[in-house]
Structures are given as C-alpha cells and as structure tokens.
Write a protein that holds these residues in place. Structure first.
Motif, PDB file in Angstrom:
ATOM      1  N   ASP A  54     104.673 -37.723  71.043  1.00 20.97           N
ATOM      2  CA  ASP A  54     104.296 -36.433  71.668  1.00 20.97           C
ATOM      3  C   ASP A  54     104.021 -35.396  70.545  1.00 20.97           C
ATOM      4  N   ASP A  55     105.095 -35.203  69.908  1.00 18.91           N
ATOM      5  CA  ASP A  55     104.918 -34.020  68.883  1.00 18.91           C
ATOM      6  C   ASP A  55     103.990 -34.059  68.048  1.00 18.91           C
ATOM      7  N   ILE A  56     103.707 -35.331  67.681  1.00 17.56           N
ATOM      8  CA  ILE A  56     102.489 -35.740  66.775  1.00 17.56           C
ATOM      9  C   ILE A  56     101.262 -35.489  67.322  1.00 17.56           C
ATOM     10  N   ASN A  57     101.079 -35.929  68.561  1.00 11.10           N
ATOM     11  CA  ASN A  57      99.870 -35.742  69.531  1.00 11.10           C
ATOM     12  C   ASN A  57      99.783 -34.172  69.768  1.00 11.10           C
ATOM     13  N   ALA A  58     100.928 -33.476  69.892  1.00  9.60           N
ATOM     14  CA  ALA A  58     100.824 -31.810  70.187  1.00  9.60           C
ATOM     15  C   ALA A  58     100.372 -31.363  69.230  1.00  9.60           C
ATOM     16  N   CYS A  59     100.363 -31.846  67.875  1.00  5.44           N
ATOM     17  CA  CYS A  59      99.881 -31.463  66.559  1.00  5.44           C
ATOM     18  C   CYS A  59      98.427 -31.490  66.503  1.00  5.44           C
ATOM     19  N   LEU A  60      97.870 -32.246  66.852  1.00  4.74           N
ATOM     20  CA  LEU A  60      96.502 -32.600  67.096  1.00  4.74           C
ATOM     21  C   LEU A  60      95.876 -31.510  68.210  1.00  4.74           C
ATOM     22  N   VAL A  61      96.344 -31.408  69.458  1.00  2.96           N
ATOM     23  CA  VAL A  61      95.901 -30.562  70.307  1.00  2.96           C
ATOM     24  C   VAL A  61      95.976 -29.202  69.922  1.00  2.96           C
TER      25      VAL A  61
END
Length: 77
Positions: A54-61
């Motif tokens: 989720d941290d990594i996906n948050a970086c994309l968002v």
C-alpha cells in the motif's frame, strides 16, 4: 483508491521536507525511480522491509495527484 495522505508525509526535519513514506526516511521519488527502471513491488518490499504494498501504491497515487493539474506547453519545433 488509496488515500496517499495516510502513507506519505513531508516534514522539514526529514530529508529537507521531501515527501517520504511515513515512519521511514524512504523518499517517494526513490520508489518511483526504482519502479520506472523495472523493479517490481516485491523487489522493493524485499529491499525495504519497512514499507508495504500500500505504501508503494500510495507513491503512485501521490505522483498522479501531483501532476494532475499541471499544464504542459509545447514549444513549436
């Protein structure tokens, strides 16, 4: 969609205020660069055990939100 504000912070005391994953000193731009050169999410989790999927996906968002209202003016060739 992930609320990136739950995963990313800016603090003048951490990396001069660069956006980082909360509770780490891992900058968002590092994660984005590693994804851009072909690292997988699993590669990043192995390399940085303090972060989550989720941290990594948050970086994309975060990146998408950061440029959402940018206007690019192309110069004629």
């Amino acid at each position: 969609m992930i609320d990136w504000t739950l995963h990313i912070e800016t603090d003048p005391e951490k990396l001069f205020g660069k956006p980082v994953i909360i509770h780490t000193r891992i900058p968002v731009d590092l994660i984005l660069e590693k994804l851009a050169v072909g690292d997988t999410i699993d590669d990043l989790i192995d390399a940085y055990p303090a972060i989550t999927r989720d941290d990594i996906n948050a970086c994309l968002v975060f990146a998408a939100d950061s440029i959402k209202n940018e206007i690019i003016i192309s110069k004629a060739s």
